[in-house]
Structures are given as structure tokens and as C-alpha cells.
Design a protein around this motif. Structure first.
Motif, PDB file in Angstrom:
ATOM      1  N   ILE A   1      -4.795 -11.544   1.673  1.00  0.00           N
ATOM      2  CA  ILE A   1      -5.479 -10.533   2.470  1.00  0.00           C
ATOM      3  C   ILE A   1      -5.259  -9.201   1.767  1.00  0.00           C
ATOM      4  CG2 ILE A   1      -5.614  -9.323   4.686  1.00  0.00           C
ATOM      5  CD1 ILE A   1      -4.636 -11.928   6.006  1.00  0.00           C
ATOM      6  N   PHE A   2      -6.363  -8.550   1.417  1.00  0.00           N
ATOM      7  CA  PHE A   2      -6.263  -7.260   0.754  1.00  0.00           C
ATOM      8  C   PHE A   2      -5.959  -6.157   1.762  1.00  0.00           C
ATOM      9  CE2 PHE A   2      -8.986  -9.241  -2.582  1.00  0.00           C
ATOM     10  CZ  PHE A   2      -8.169  -8.982  -3.669  1.00  0.00           C
ATOM     11  N   LEU A   3      -5.201  -5.181   1.305  1.00  0.00           N
ATOM     12  CA  LEU A   3      -4.936  -3.956   2.063  1.00  0.00           C
ATOM     13  C   LEU A   3      -5.577  -2.822   1.276  1.00  0.00           C
ATOM     14  CD1 LEU A   3      -1.129  -4.487   2.753  1.00  0.00           C
ATOM     15  CD2 LEU A   3      -3.047  -5.040   4.260  1.00  0.00           C
ATOM     16  N   THR A   4      -6.343  -1.982   1.950  1.00  0.00           N
ATOM     17  CA  THR A   4      -7.014  -0.910   1.227  1.00  0.00           C
ATOM     18  C   THR A   4      -7.276   0.312   2.084  1.00  0.00           C
ATOM     19  OG1 THR A   4      -8.924  -0.341  -0.142  1.00  0.00           O
ATOM     20  CG2 THR A   4      -9.310  -1.892   1.655  1.00  0.00           C
ATOM     21  N   ALA A   5      -7.188   1.453   1.436  1.00  0.00           N
ATOM     22  CA  ALA A   5      -7.544   2.713   2.091  1.00  0.00           C
ATOM     23  C   ALA A   5      -8.984   3.082   1.757  1.00  0.00           C
ATOM     24  CB  ALA A   5      -6.599   3.816   1.640  1.00  0.00           C
ATOM     25  N   LEU A   6      -9.687   2.203   1.053  1.00  0.00           N
ATOM     26  CA  LEU A   6     -11.048   2.471   0.610  1.00  0.00           C
ATOM     27  C   LEU A   6     -12.097   2.190   1.674  1.00  0.00           C
ATOM     28  CD1 LEU A   6     -10.811   0.915  -2.973  1.00  0.00           C
ATOM     29  CD2 LEU A   6     -10.569   3.323  -2.323  1.00  0.00           C
ATOM     30  N   VAL A   7     -11.682   1.620   2.795  1.00  0.00           N
ATOM     31  CA  VAL A   7     -12.619   1.316   3.875  1.00  0.00           C
ATOM     32  C   VAL A   7     -12.058   1.810   5.199  1.00  0.00           C
ATOM     33  CG1 VAL A   7     -13.537  -0.744   2.724  1.00  0.00           C
ATOM     34  CG2 VAL A   7     -11.628  -0.965   4.317  1.00  0.00           C
ATOM     35  N   THR A   8     -12.926   1.912   6.173  1.00  0.00           N
ATOM     36  CA  THR A   8     -12.492   2.297   7.514  1.00  0.00           C
ATOM     37  C   THR A   8     -12.094   1.053   8.297  1.00  0.00           C
ATOM     38  OG1 THR A   8     -14.687   2.070   8.471  1.00  0.00           O
ATOM     39  CG2 THR A   8     -14.130   4.216   7.502  1.00  0.00           C
TER      40      THR A   8
END
Length: 152
Positions: A103-110
Motif C-alpha cells: 500500500i503506497f503512502l503519498t502526499a501527492l493526492v488528497t
């Protein structure tokens, strides 16, 4: 000063995990932000249902996964040296790890975008900042309960 107590770049087993029993799920979190990984570790382990290993060096992520044998990997998308996509591809190409959920974690999406079921390279993702209840829900949704059952 940072001290590595656990072996790196070897196939040494994580024998201390054997004392946790079959019900504890092994979670690997790979993120270059040490504060994030440490907070996730504390909050998940506090539930008593998970053992979490933090990896803050993206170049060691694959070997750490081979050594730790996680039930699920949380993987940051944007990291120095190697990004999450590269690491996920390496894990998928490894016959011993290819079926480990990522599972990816990202600040690139809301959060709204993340909750719409979009995927990055066929992997689900969660938006940062991380919400611990979302992490637990994601774990429970991607890692089947063990025979002895969590919560039994």
C-alpha cells in the motif's frame, strides 16, 4: 548517533518475532521520514495486533523485506535514491515476496482521491498525513486473518 541493532544485507531471520505468536501481523513501513515511521510503529504496536519494522533507507527496503517477511508493506512514493515505484517493482519481481500486499503512502493526492479506489501501479494508496484508523482499516482489508484469529 543511530545504531542498527538488526542485521542488514543478510538472510538472518528475525527470530525475536517467534515470541510474538501467530496472531501478530508483520508490517513493514518504508519512508525516509523517521518521525512518520516511528509514530506509525508506536500507534500500531500499541494495539497489540501488529509488529512493525521501520525502514528509512529506500536502498535497503527490498533486503529488509526479504529479512523481515512482512504480511504487508506500507511504501512511501517519493523518497531520495529510490522511489516507491522502483521498490514495489523489485518486490513484485522477487518470487519470495511477490504476493506481499503493498500500500503506497503519498502526499501527492488528497484523502478524497485516495478514497475513490484509485491505484498506483495496481497498488492501493493512502494520503498523507497518515490517519491511524485508515492504516488499520487498510491492513485488515489486505491481510487475511490468521487461523488462530486476531481478536479471538
Amino acid at each position: 548517533m543511530e545504531v542498527d541493532f538488526l542485521p542488514r544485507e543478510t538472510d538472518v531471520a528475525f527470530s525475536w518475532l517467534d515470541s510474538l505468536g501467530d496472531s501478530a501481523r508483520r508490517i513493514l513501513i518504508v519512508d525516509n521520514d523517521k518521525n512518520t515511521t516511528h509514530l506509525v510503529k508506536i500507534l500500531l504496536e500499541k494495539t497489540g495486533r501488529y509488529v512493525v519494522f521501520e525502514e528509512n533507507d529506500s536502498t535497503r527496503a527490498h533486503q529488509t523485506a526479504r529479512n523481515f517477511r512482512p504480511d504487508l508493506i506500507f511504501l512511501d512514493v517519493v523518497m531520495p535514491d529510490r522511489d516507491g515505484g522502483e521498490i514495489a517493482a523489485q518486490i513484485r519481481a522477487d518470487p519470495e515476496l511477490q504476493y506481499t500486499p503493498i500500500i503506497f503512502l503519498t502526499a501527492l493526492v488528497t484523502r478524497a482521491e485516495a478514497s475513490n479506489g484509485l491505484r498506483i501501479d495496481e497498488h492501493p494508496f493512502l494520503a498523507k498525513p497518515i490517519d491511524i484508523q485508515e492504516l488499520i482499516k487498510a491492513i485488515e482489508g489486505h491481510v487475511p486473518a490468521r487461523a488462530k484469529g486476531i481478536g479471538s
